[in-house]
Motif scaffolding. Structure first.
Motif, PDB file in Angstrom:
ATOM      1  N   ALA A  26       0.828  -1.207   0.000  1.00 47.57           N
ATOM      2  CA  ALA A  26       0.000   0.000   0.000  1.00 47.57           C
ATOM      3  C   ALA A  26       0.862   1.257   0.000  1.00 47.57           C
ATOM      4  O   ALA A  26       0.533   2.245  -0.672  1.00 47.57           O
ATOM      5  N   SER A  89      -7.404  -7.129  -6.412  1.00 49.59           N
ATOM      6  CA  SER A  89      -6.301  -6.189  -6.616  1.00 49.59           C
ATOM      7  C   SER A  89      -6.782  -4.896  -7.271  1.00 49.59           C
ATOM      8  O   SER A  89      -6.341  -3.799  -6.905  1.00 49.59           O
ATOM      9  N   ASP A  92      -8.619  -2.769  -4.798  1.00 49.70           N
ATOM     10  CA  ASP A  92      -7.657  -2.273  -3.818  1.00 49.70           C
ATOM     11  C   ASP A  92      -6.868  -1.078  -4.365  1.00 49.70           C
ATOM     12  O   ASP A  92      -6.743  -0.043  -3.705  1.00 49.70           O
ATOM     13  N   GLU A 104      -6.439   1.690   4.484  1.00 50.97           N
ATOM     14  CA  GLU A 104      -6.640   0.580   3.542  1.00 50.97           C
ATOM     15  C   GLU A 104      -6.298  -0.752   4.188  1.00 50.97           C
ATOM     16  O   GLU A 104      -7.034  -1.741   4.067  1.00 50.97           O
ATOM     17  N   ARG A 105      -5.189  -0.787   4.899  1.00 53.78           N
ATOM     18  CA  ARG A 105      -4.738  -2.037   5.511  1.00 53.78           C
ATOM     19  C   ARG A 105      -5.688  -2.501   6.608  1.00 53.78           C
ATOM     20  O   ARG A 105      -5.945  -3.700   6.760  1.00 53.78           O
ATOM     21  N   LEU A 108      -8.760  -4.028   4.854  1.00 52.20           N
ATOM     22  CA  LEU A 108      -8.445  -5.357   4.325  1.00 52.20           C
ATOM     23  C   LEU A 108      -8.298  -6.387   5.438  1.00 52.20           C
ATOM     24  O   LEU A 108      -8.585  -7.568   5.245  1.00 52.20           O
ATOM     25  N   TYR A 111     -10.976  -9.167   6.569  1.00 51.63           N
ATOM     26  CA  TYR A 111     -11.452 -10.248   5.690  1.00 51.63           C
ATOM     27  C   TYR A 111     -11.792 -11.550   6.433  1.00 51.63           C
ATOM     28  O   TYR A 111     -12.695 -12.278   5.986  1.00 51.63           O
ATOM     29  N   VAL A 165     -12.084  -0.566  -1.231  1.00 47.65           N
ATOM     30  CA  VAL A 165     -11.181  -1.480  -0.515  1.00 47.65           C
ATOM     31  C   VAL A 165     -11.982  -2.571   0.184  1.00 47.65           C
ATOM     32  O   VAL A 165     -11.546  -3.729   0.257  1.00 47.65           O
ATOM     33  N   SER A 168     -12.664  -5.139  -2.191  1.00 47.64           N
ATOM     34  CA  SER A 168     -11.458  -5.957  -2.342  1.00 47.64           C
ATOM     35  C   SER A 168     -11.409  -7.035  -1.262  1.00 47.64           C
ATOM     36  O   SER A 168     -11.098  -8.197  -1.547  1.00 47.64           O
ATOM     37  N   ALA A 169     -11.732  -6.653  -0.031  1.00 44.22           N
ATOM     38  CA  ALA A 169     -11.741  -7.623   1.068  1.00 44.22           C
ATOM     39  C   ALA A 169     -12.801  -8.703   0.847  1.00 44.22           C
ATOM     40  O   ALA A 169     -12.576  -9.886   1.115  1.00 44.22           O
ATOM     41  N   TYR A 172     -11.644 -11.093  -1.982  1.00 45.51           N
ATOM     42  CA  TYR A 172     -10.571 -11.976  -1.508  1.00 45.51           C
ATOM     43  C   TYR A 172     -11.125 -13.030  -0.554  1.00 45.51           C
ATOM     44  O   TYR A 172     -10.733 -14.202  -0.609  1.00 45.51           O
TER      45      TYR A 172
END
Length: 297
Positions: A26, A89, A92, A104-105, A108, A111, A165, A168-169, A172
């Motif tokens: 990131a 991806s 994200d 962002e982290r 994620l 998840y 984001v 994205s989670a 995934y």
């Protein structure tokens, strides 16, 4: 005994290095955006620099149980390659255009809670009271962080970036839930390599459809960062994590997962000057605690 202890120590070292290196992605994306690169071009560079290694692995390591693999399994592999690596991806990288690397982290990081919820919806797996409380606590922490960040920066921009984001989670987590029955047939490294090849193909097709094909228009720093992401934030940590799980087991390795948000926030502060408020720090600790409870067996 000494050999056993040494193996454990090596596993711990690999786990810490793997989690921290994954966290650099990131930060490198945010640095690259400073050079005027768009999200799709940057994703393309990351994938094409990494895919040759995955192609080598795909040819070198054959599936674990080829007799169990049916034609429909390859179709599912393509599907999960699209969902788990291409879409995850893409969302994200799009989201990182609008929110901080640390935020962002943290998003994620939730998840595992989505995995539990999807398993409940798809496979009717029961959610325990402890898990339900932990999930609620996790999202309270996320709301605290979001509300504070929206007060500090443009609320609509933060909300849109956070939503991307979070998608994205979700994608995934769907990949993890759905691919679990395929991995024993193909093997972890083999399945990951196949899925990454599919994902790279999707990114290349996407780029060819919407871009002007001029991939040499950026400064050299962009290509260097793309290569660094491919090696230091994709390839190397994936191998380190696999080696750590082999030595420690998946349950023990999961303990080190909480290092991810912390290391991203520290790296973002050191390299791109991102600040975090006390309220956001409190929310982060709440999220980490909630995910830790959800992840416990």
């Amino acid at each position: 005994m000494s050999i056993h202890i040494s193996e454990k120590r090596v596993g711990v070292l690999f786990a810490i290095l793997g989690v921290v290196l994954f966290s650099t992605k990131a930060v490198m994306v945010k640095i690259a955006y400073g050079y005027g690169v768009d999200h799709l071009s940057l994703l393309l560079f990351r994938m094409i620099f990494a895919v040759p290694v995955y192609v080598i692995i795909a040819f070198w390591k054959k599936p674990l149980n080829p007799k169990q693999i049916q034609r429909k399994d390859f179709l599912w592999l393509v599907f999960f390659g699209v969902v788990g690596y291409y879409l995850a991806s893409l969302f994200d990288f799009m989201g990182l255009q609008h929110i901080k690397a640390g935020l962002e982290r943290i998003i994620l990081f939730v998840y595992p809670t989505i995995v539990v919820l999807l398993s409940w919806v798809v496979f009717k797996k029961k959610i325990t009271k402890t898990q339900a409380v932990a999930i609620a606590i996790t999202y309270i922490g996320v709301i605290v962080i979001f509300s504070n960040e929206m007060g500090v920066n443009s609320g609509q921009k933060v909300l849109w970036g956070g939503f991307l984001v979070f998608l994205s989670a979700i994608t995934y987590a769907a990949y993890l839930v759905g691919s679990g029955w395929l991995i024993p047939k193909f093997g972890v490294m083999q399945f990951t390599s196949y899925a990454m090849i599919v994902s790279t193909f999707c990114v290349v097709v996407h780029y060819l459809l919407v871009s002007d094909l001029d991939i040499f228009r950026f400064s050299w720093e962009v290509y260097l960062l793309g290569c660094a992401m491919a090696f230091f934030a994709t390839l190397l940590p994936s191998f380190l994590v696999s080696a750590a799980i082999e030595r420690l087991g998946a349950s023990t390795f999961s303990i080190f997962g909480s290092l991810g948000p912390v290391s991203t926030i520290i790296l973002a502060y050191l390299f791109i000057g991102e600040q975090i408020t006390l309220i956001q720090l409190f929310g982060m600790l709440v999220v980490i605690g909630g995910v830790a409870f959800v992840s416990k067996k």
